[in-house]
Design a protein around this motif. Sequence first.
Motif, PDB file in Angstrom:
ATOM      1  N   ILE A   1      37.243  28.098  38.044  1.00 18.63           N
ATOM      2  CA  ILE A   1      36.281  29.072  38.569  1.00 18.63           C
ATOM      3  C   ILE A   1      36.186  28.791  40.060  1.00 18.63           C
ATOM      4  CG2 ILE A   1      33.869  29.792  38.586  1.00 18.63           C
ATOM      5  CD1 ILE A   1      35.222  28.213  35.473  1.00 18.63           C
ATOM      6  N   PHE A   2      36.382  29.794  40.882  1.00 18.44           N
ATOM      7  CA  PHE A   2      36.457  29.540  42.319  1.00 18.44           C
ATOM      8  C   PHE A   2      35.838  30.677  43.119  1.00 18.44           C
ATOM      9  CE2 PHE A   2      40.227  31.671  40.868  1.00 18.44           C
ATOM     10  CZ  PHE A   2      40.568  32.585  41.849  1.00 18.44           C
ATOM     11  N   THR A   3      35.474  30.367  44.342  1.00 20.35           N
ATOM     12  CA  THR A   3      34.863  31.352  45.236  1.00 20.35           C
ATOM     13  C   THR A   3      35.922  31.988  46.130  1.00 20.35           C
ATOM     14  OG1 THR A   3      34.461  29.785  47.040  1.00 20.35           O
ATOM     15  CG2 THR A   3      32.771  29.944  45.325  1.00 20.35           C
ATOM     16  N   GLY A   4      35.551  33.137  46.687  1.00 16.45           N
ATOM     17  CA  GLY A   4      36.391  33.771  47.702  1.00 16.45           C
ATOM     18  C   GLY A   4      35.993  33.282  49.088  1.00 16.45           C
ATOM     19  N   HIS A   5      36.193  34.125  50.094  1.00 14.24           N
ATOM     20  CA  HIS A   5      35.945  33.751  51.488  1.00 14.24           C
ATOM     21  C   HIS A   5      34.514  34.054  51.911  1.00 14.24           C
ATOM     22  CE1 HIS A   5      40.331  33.701  51.485  1.00 14.24           C
ATOM     23  NE2 HIS A   5      40.311  33.130  52.670  1.00 14.24           N
ATOM     24  N   ARG A   6      33.961  33.150  52.711  1.00 13.19           N
ATOM     25  CA  ARG A   6      32.675  33.362  53.371  1.00 13.19           C
ATOM     26  C   ARG A   6      32.902  33.289  54.879  1.00 13.19           C
ATOM     27  NH1 ARG A   6      28.813  30.172  53.589  1.00 13.19           N
ATOM     28  NH2 ARG A   6      27.112  31.669  53.391  1.00 13.19           N
TER      29      ARG A   6
END
Length: 225
Positions: A78-83
Amino acid sequence: MSVAKYAKKMESADSMAFVRRVMWKSLDGRIRQVFDAHLEHKSALNHFGGLFIRRAYDEEPIRSSGLVSFQHINSIHIFTGHRLLGVSLVDQEKNRLKIACETNAQLWYSQGPSGQVLVFVAPYKSDAGEIEEKEIIIGKYKEPESVSVDDVKRHFRVFFKYCSCTSQHSANSLLHFLYRKRLMMSDFRYRSDFRAKAINVAERVAILIVGGAAVWASLYAGGKI
């Protein structure tokens, strides 16, 4: 004979490993259940850069191999995209400005060949700064069936807090730093390092105390105090 005795033990271990790997499918369902529940909070997740999921069997060549889950090493990321961080940096390779960002904070579940499950979190990666640790183990389980829905929910809570603690805009907070250290101390791989550092600090303090006591004793014997 010992060869027969230990061959039987190995046969039993092989059978148990197979059973535990079969259990992965049900764990996959529990993780997906919790993941889907979080997707309902889209506006909140936007602050993290979005939230995405990827499984080992989504990757080539596993996807095209026809293997089922107990026939390959399993994992769920499970991972995040760009901030975007709202400041610009010089891209040295392209010799131009770029907006600083952070991305790919992760929570992942990894199953070993014998069926055990490890749960990790990893910090945001950013071109504006680095976090000391690469990943932290937050859970260790003998088999997938040992990981309940409540466990998965707790893992997600830890992950979201860890995202907040490793974001460049808040990573310098003392409370966030201490939280990261507490997670690291629960990771068996870091315990020996922390123990060695604690012993080193204790030895230095002891030396200072003993040295200070000696000085006071000397002054007292000499009638200086």
